[in-house]
Design an enzyme around this catalytic site. Structure first.
Site, mmCIF file in Angstrom:
data_model
loop_
_atom_site.group_PDB
_atom_site.id
_atom_site.type_symbol
_atom_site.label_atom_id
_atom_site.label_comp_id
_atom_site.label_asym_id
_atom_site.label_seq_id
_atom_site.Cartn_x
_atom_site.Cartn_y
_atom_site.Cartn_z
ATOM 1 N N ASN A 27 0.839 -1.214 0.000
ATOM 2 C CA ASN A 27 0.000 0.000 0.000
ATOM 3 C C ASN A 27 0.870 1.259 0.000
ATOM 4 O OD1 ASN A 27 -3.057 -0.419 0.171
ATOM 5 N ND2 ASN A 27 -2.275 -1.993 1.547
ATOM 6 N N ARG A 105 1.031 -2.083 15.190
ATOM 7 C CA ARG A 105 0.984 -1.653 16.589
ATOM 8 C C ARG A 105 -0.239 -0.770 16.796
ATOM 9 N NH1 ARG A 105 4.941 -4.175 19.500
ATOM 10 N NH2 ARG A 105 3.929 -2.983 21.131
ATOM 11 N N LEU A 107 -1.969 2.470 18.204
ATOM 12 C CA LEU A 107 -1.481 3.813 18.544
ATOM 13 C C LEU A 107 -1.961 4.178 19.940
ATOM 14 C CD1 LEU A 107 -2.221 5.758 15.231
ATOM 15 C CD2 LEU A 107 -0.037 4.813 15.992
ATOM 16 N N ASN A 121 -6.762 4.514 8.315
ATOM 17 C CA ASN A 121 -6.275 3.135 8.240
ATOM 18 C C ASN A 121 -7.002 2.438 7.112
ATOM 19 O OD1 ASN A 121 -4.955 0.692 9.046
ATOM 20 N ND2 ASN A 121 -6.840 0.052 10.080
ATOM 21 N N HIS A 123 -8.276 -1.388 5.950
ATOM 22 C CA HIS A 123 -8.520 -2.717 6.522
ATOM 23 C C HIS A 123 -9.108 -3.605 5.427
ATOM 24 C CE1 HIS A 123 -9.373 -5.636 9.664
ATOM 25 N NE2 HIS A 123 -10.545 -5.832 9.080
ATOM 26 N N GLU A 161 -9.797 5.171 19.208
ATOM 27 C CA GLU A 161 -9.103 4.365 20.219
ATOM 28 C C GLU A 161 -9.357 2.865 20.081
ATOM 29 O OE1 GLU A 161 -10.463 7.274 20.793
ATOM 30 O OE2 GLU A 161 -9.023 8.470 21.946
ATOM 31 N N GLU A 193 -7.248 -2.413 -2.688
ATOM 32 C CA GLU A 193 -6.673 -1.500 -1.692
ATOM 33 C C GLU A 193 -5.753 -0.484 -2.379
ATOM 34 O OE1 GLU A 193 -5.008 -3.217 1.898
ATOM 35 O OE2 GLU A 193 -6.195 -5.027 1.634
HETATM 36 C C1 GRF Z 1 -3.311 -4.766 3.968
HETATM 37 O O1 GRF Z 1 -4.129 -5.842 3.646
HETATM 38 C C2 GRF Z 1 -4.072 -3.766 4.803
HETATM 39 O O2 GRF Z 1 -5.432 -3.727 4.518
HETATM 40 C C3 GRF Z 1 -3.862 -4.259 6.198
HETATM 41 O O3 GRF Z 1 -2.536 -4.756 6.199
HETATM 42 C C4 GRF Z 1 -2.158 -5.155 4.883
HETATM 43 C C5 GRF Z 1 -0.896 -4.437 4.569
HETATM 44 O O4 GRF Z 1 -0.330 -4.852 3.357
HETATM 45 N N1 GRF Z 1 -4.104 -3.243 7.183
HETATM 46 P P1 GRF Z 1 0.920 -4.069 2.757
HETATM 47 O O5 GRF Z 1 2.005 -4.058 3.854
HETATM 48 O O6 GRF Z 1 0.489 -2.689 2.403
HETATM 49 O O7 GRF Z 1 1.348 -4.875 1.569
#
Ligand code: GRF
Length: 214
Positions: A27, A105, A107, A121, A123, A161, A193
């Site tokens: 990402n 981690r 926060l 974030n 997900h 949180e 993503e």
């Molecule tokens: C992704 O699937 C994201 O949605 C999740 O952790 C993964 C991270 O992948 N939070 P990368 O390190 O960006 O390849």
């Protein structure tokens, strides 16, 4: 109406952005590629923080010449000191937007308070489904398959949180296929993503331009 009293230095054209990572950083790579192509809106990634040394994400940061630092929990004598170091790094770089991209981690409340409403974030599920403590990586996709969901996907949300809890601001849907394994589903979602996160950061950064922040 223009505020003529405002100095031009008070009107930033860019939103100084930090990306926090722990692993592969695909990402991060997509975000930096979008930035290079001029598709990240006002957001400008000026700092990468990794909670692990030697990860691929750091290679992506180096390839785009983005300053990066490694802050590992094990190098600090307490969780509090570790979190303080993360907060200090963000403040020293005058960061205005924090994007978590595979950051493993939690926060601290101090960091969340310092950047309230300015932490995003991504997900790999359609939140609020399949989020929360323990729901990461393989666990998410295995749970989706077990529940025989017809669709999964990915969500970008504002961080608060609680794990995977703040308001969802964008999502993309991915059909679950008959022969999917957690790995095949994860791979198709990851492709989404890489489209969704840069686009959402670009749109979100526009809302931060000119907004006051310490
Ligand atoms: C992704 O699937 C994201 O949605 C999740 O952790 C993964 C991270 O992948 N939070 P990368 O390190 O960006 O390849």
């Amino acid at each position: 109406m223009w505020n003529l009293d405002r100095k031009s230095s008070d009107l930033p054209e860019t939103v100084r952005t930090a990306v926090l990572v722990s692993g592969g950083g695909s990402n991060l790579d997509a975000i930096l590629s979008a930035q290079k192509a001029g598709h990240l809106g006002s957001a400008q990634v000026t700092l990468v923080i990794s909670s692990r040394a030697g990860v691929k994400a750091l290679e992506h940061a180096a390839a785009y010449q983005i300053p990066a630092c490694v802050l590992e929990r094990a190098k600090f004598s307490s969780e509090k000191e570790f979190q303080q170091a993360v907060l200090s790094a963000l403040k020293a770089a005058r960061i205005q937007l924090v994007c978590l991209a595979g950051y493993l981690r939690l926060l601290s409340p101090d960091i969340i308070a310092a950047f309230r409403g300015r932490i995003l974030n991504i997900h790999p599920s359609l939140l609020p489904k399949f989020g929360g403590s323990g729901m990461y990586g393989h666990h998410v996709h295995a749970a989706v398959l077990k529940a025989e969901e017809p669709f999964s996907g990915c969500s970008v949300h504002v961080v608060d949180e609680e794990f995977d809890h703040g308001p969802v601001i964008a999502s993309a849907r991915v059909p679950v296929e008959k022969n999917d394994t957690p790995e095949t589903l994860a791979a198709r979602i990851l492709e989404q993503e890489h489209q969704l996160y840069p686009k959402t950061i670009a749109a979100f950064s526009a809302s931060l331009i000119g907004a006051p922040h310490d």
